[in-house]
Motif scaffolding. Structure first.
Motif, short mmCIF file in Angstrom:
data_model
loop_
_atom_site.label_atom_id
_atom_site.label_comp_id
_atom_site.label_asym_id
_atom_site.label_seq_id
_atom_site.Cartn_x
_atom_site.Cartn_y
_atom_site.Cartn_z
N VAL A 123 -5.95 8.15 3.13
CA VAL A 123 -4.76 7.60 3.14
C VAL A 123 -4.25 6.71 2.13
N PRO A 124 -5.46 5.58 1.71
CA PRO A 124 -5.05 4.97 0.69
C PRO A 124 -4.87 5.41 -0.49
N PHE A 125 -5.62 6.33 -0.79
CA PHE A 125 -5.63 7.19 -2.03
C PHE A 125 -4.18 7.84 -2.25
N ARG A 126 -3.64 8.41 -1.17
CA ARG A 126 -2.51 9.13 -1.11
C ARG A 126 -1.42 8.30 -1.40
N LEU A 127 -1.71 6.90 -0.68
CA LEU A 127 -0.30 5.99 -0.97
C LEU A 127 -0.41 5.62 -2.47
N VAL A 128 -1.54 5.41 -3.15
CA VAL A 128 -1.44 5.10 -4.51
C VAL A 128 -1.01 6.11 -5.44
N VAL A 129 -1.10 7.57 -5.15
CA VAL A 129 -0.38 8.63 -5.83
C VAL A 129 1.29 8.71 -5.51
#
Lengths: 273, 325
Positions: A123-129
């Motif tokens: 999820v955090p990675f998705r938010l960065v993208v």
């Protein structure tokens, strides 16, 4: 040892393992970063839908949705879709068919718990993208921005968590069909088609024809996407009821998942452990 | 500690005729066939034993191993491992056993093995200090200190297998199920893995149950054999007893090519002369060789295990079943 004590021990052990599962899951995401960015972008269909509905509403609102409402709706859809994204159906299907599930079955942590932690870790990675895409959308249409009330935000957050769990559980259920079927992914494609239309992915549920909209209210698709979007945007008159319906679907899916897992493991091996 | 009674595993396999017509027919007329992968197998294994599972491809040895480790549910019969039914996958049992599969991996492919080790620490709920001690010990024994911080995908097959063994043993299991642990490894690496497994057996008192296509693994590691063929247990007993029953001969060898020895029944083999004779004739033959070639560099060997097993499965010494005990 009583069943209660066993369940307590099971839960405590899984909770103790969770920080490491999340950390290693995040490390895997970073190792796969290029693939993950592409994967995340494949779930950006709401941007396409936004462009289409934006054009459709150029001459005036469609069923009460003007250009600003469509922009806000599909932006929220994009965010919720990213936060609730999972891949357990493909992973489980592959693991069952190739026997790659075996090493995980030998460890005292449930293989699905490991996958759930990996999904959450993404999820955090998705938010960065997602962040630069949201910035561009805001630059294009500043009226996308909205401030939910504290109740909306709280219920919306709960609704997103339930949608995350339900999306993941539904995928796990379809993935587990690989214990019995060779074409479980084909069935999941059918589910996805229904979800896209009835769940609010292609169009807001309010735009569905009356009888279809009424029928869709009894189905689980909205609970995975449209419900959190509408609760966050304040489009629901009955947000608490909507969240309770989501909770009901999560409980049903969890029960189905647990039953299928028990029966599926008895079948496992007939398809190549 | 391991008790197996009348164990059976039957697979239902779909049958389909080749070609498009066969595919269409199978749409409405699905035919199946039952394959009895394991049929009525019984045995017991005590703590600390090293047991080798032998049998041709498809004999049922891997299926048995997977039932013992809880991956497969038996069709019939009972299995007890450390007092548990393996298919229940109770955490208590999973924390006391391990299964290493030469053709399946648990290492996280894109991360260094250290991450898999750390993941296992969390999953097995290991005390950190104890985990570090065990890890140091295993890293030292396996000589993988320089490997564990490289991504697993960058390691050679042999290096990966050593890291797999490390990952599988961090929780100090009491029972090691090893399914083809040396498959695909070069000769040197095979020997290293064998040395390590023997070491673990001695240090931890762990029970070892091994399947392998390499007879050297069995010959080096397991004094007791379970021979399984077409799903049935054909032999359960000491390896040496089977070897002397099936191949009661010795190979007398003389280094170098010595044509004069052909008259005594020797033949050339890889730069040496070899004669296979009954054990009772070995001493007489040695005297004859020394009389013919006084400076001969002599040796006496047992029949290699792979030849013993080849004869056994060919039925050279009667039906394989006759050797069962």
């Amino acid at each position: 040892m009583s069943a209660g004590a066993r369940a307590g021990g099971w839960l405590a052990r899984h909770l103790r393992a969770t920080p490491t599962l999340l950390r290693v899951g995040f490390a895997s995401m970073v190792a796969y970063r290029a693939e993950m960015v592409v994967w995340i972008l494949t779930a950006s269909l709401p941007l396409v839908m936004l462009a289409l509905w934006n054009a459709a509403a150029a001459d005036g609102p469609v069923s009460g949705f003007g250009q600003a409402e469509f922009a806000r709706y599909f932006t929220a859809t994009l965010v919720v879709r990213q936060l609730t994204g999972a891949w357990v159906v493909w992973e489980l299907n592959h693991q069952v068919r190739t026997g790659a599930l075996s090493p995980q079955l030998l460890r005292p942590v449930h293989p699905l718990a490991q996958n759930l932690a990996e999904t959450a870790a993404a999820v955090p990675f998705r938010l960065v993208v997602l962040a630069p895409i949201l910035a561009l959308l805001l630059a294009w249409r500043p009226d996308i921005a909205w401030l939910p009330s504290p109740t909306q935000a709280l219920l919306g957050l709960l609704s997103v968590v339930l949608a995350f769990l339900l999306s993941w559980l539904v995928q796990a259920i379809f993935g587990m069909l690989a214990f019995w079927l060779e074409q479980s992914l084909g069935l999941f494609s059918l589910w996805f088609a229904a979800y896209a239309v009835l769940g609010g992915y292609f169009l807001p549920v309010a735009l569905l024809p009356g009888p279809v909209r009424e029928a869709a209210a009894w189905l689980p698709f909205q609970a995975t996407l449209a419900t959190p979007v509408e609760v966050l945007l304040g489009l629901r008159d009955d947000p608490v009821h909507a969240v309770l319906v989501q909770l009901l679907w999560v409980v049903l899916a969890l029960g189905t998942c647990a039953g299928m897992w028990r029966r599926g493991l008895v079948r496992y091996g007939a398809v190549g452990a | 500690m391991i008790d197996v009674r009348n164990l059976c595993k039957t697979y239902r396999v779909p049958l389909k005729d080749p070609g498009l017509a066969g595919s269409l027919r199978s749409l409405w007329n699905r035919r199946t066939r039952d394959v009895h992968a394991v049929a009525d197998v019984s045995f017991s294994i005590q703590q600390g034993e090293r047991v080798g599972f032998l049998g041709p491809n498809g004999a049922g040895k891997t299926t048995t191993l997977k039932m013992l480790s809880g991956l497969l549910h038996p069709t019939a019969g009972q299995v007890s491992v450390l007092g548990h039914r393996p298919q229940d996958r109770s955490p208590d049992l999973l924390r006391r056993i391990t299964l290493v599969m030469g053709q399946k991996q648990q290492l996280l492919w894109d991360l260094p093995p250290r991450e898999t080790f750390e993941l296992n620490r969390a999953m097995y709920d290991l005390d950190r200090a104890q985990f570090r001690r065990t890890l140091d010990e295993l890293v030292d024994l396996l000589r993988i200190g320089e490997l564990i911080d490289k991504p697993a995908r960058n390691l050679s097959l042999g290096e990966r297998m050593k890291c797999e063994l490390c990952a599988a043993l961090l929780h100090r299991p009491q029972v090691l199920f090893l399914d083809e642990p040396t498959i695909g490894l070069d000769v040197e690496m095979q020997a290293e893995v064998r040395r390590f497994v023997a070491d673990v057996n001695e240090r931890l008192g762990a029970t070892v149950i091994l399947t392998s296509h390499y007879m050297q693994d069995i010959a080096a590691l397991t004094p007791r054999l379970l021979v399984i063929d077409r799903g049935r247990l054909r032999y359960d007993g000491p390896r040496d007893a089977l070897a002397s029953r099936i191949a009661p001969e010795r190979r007398v060898t003389v280094r170098g090519e010595v044509p004069a020895l052909r008259e005594l029944g020797f033949r050339e083999e890889h730069g040496r002369m070899v004669a296979t004779v009954p054990t009772s004739r070995v001493n007489a033959l040695l005297s004859e060789v020394l009389a013919a070639v006084p400076a001969a560099d002599l040796g006496v060997e047992e029949i290699p295990l792979d030849e013993v097993m080849a004869r056994y499965f060919r039925g050279d010494e009667g039906e394989p079943g006759q050797a069962a005990s």
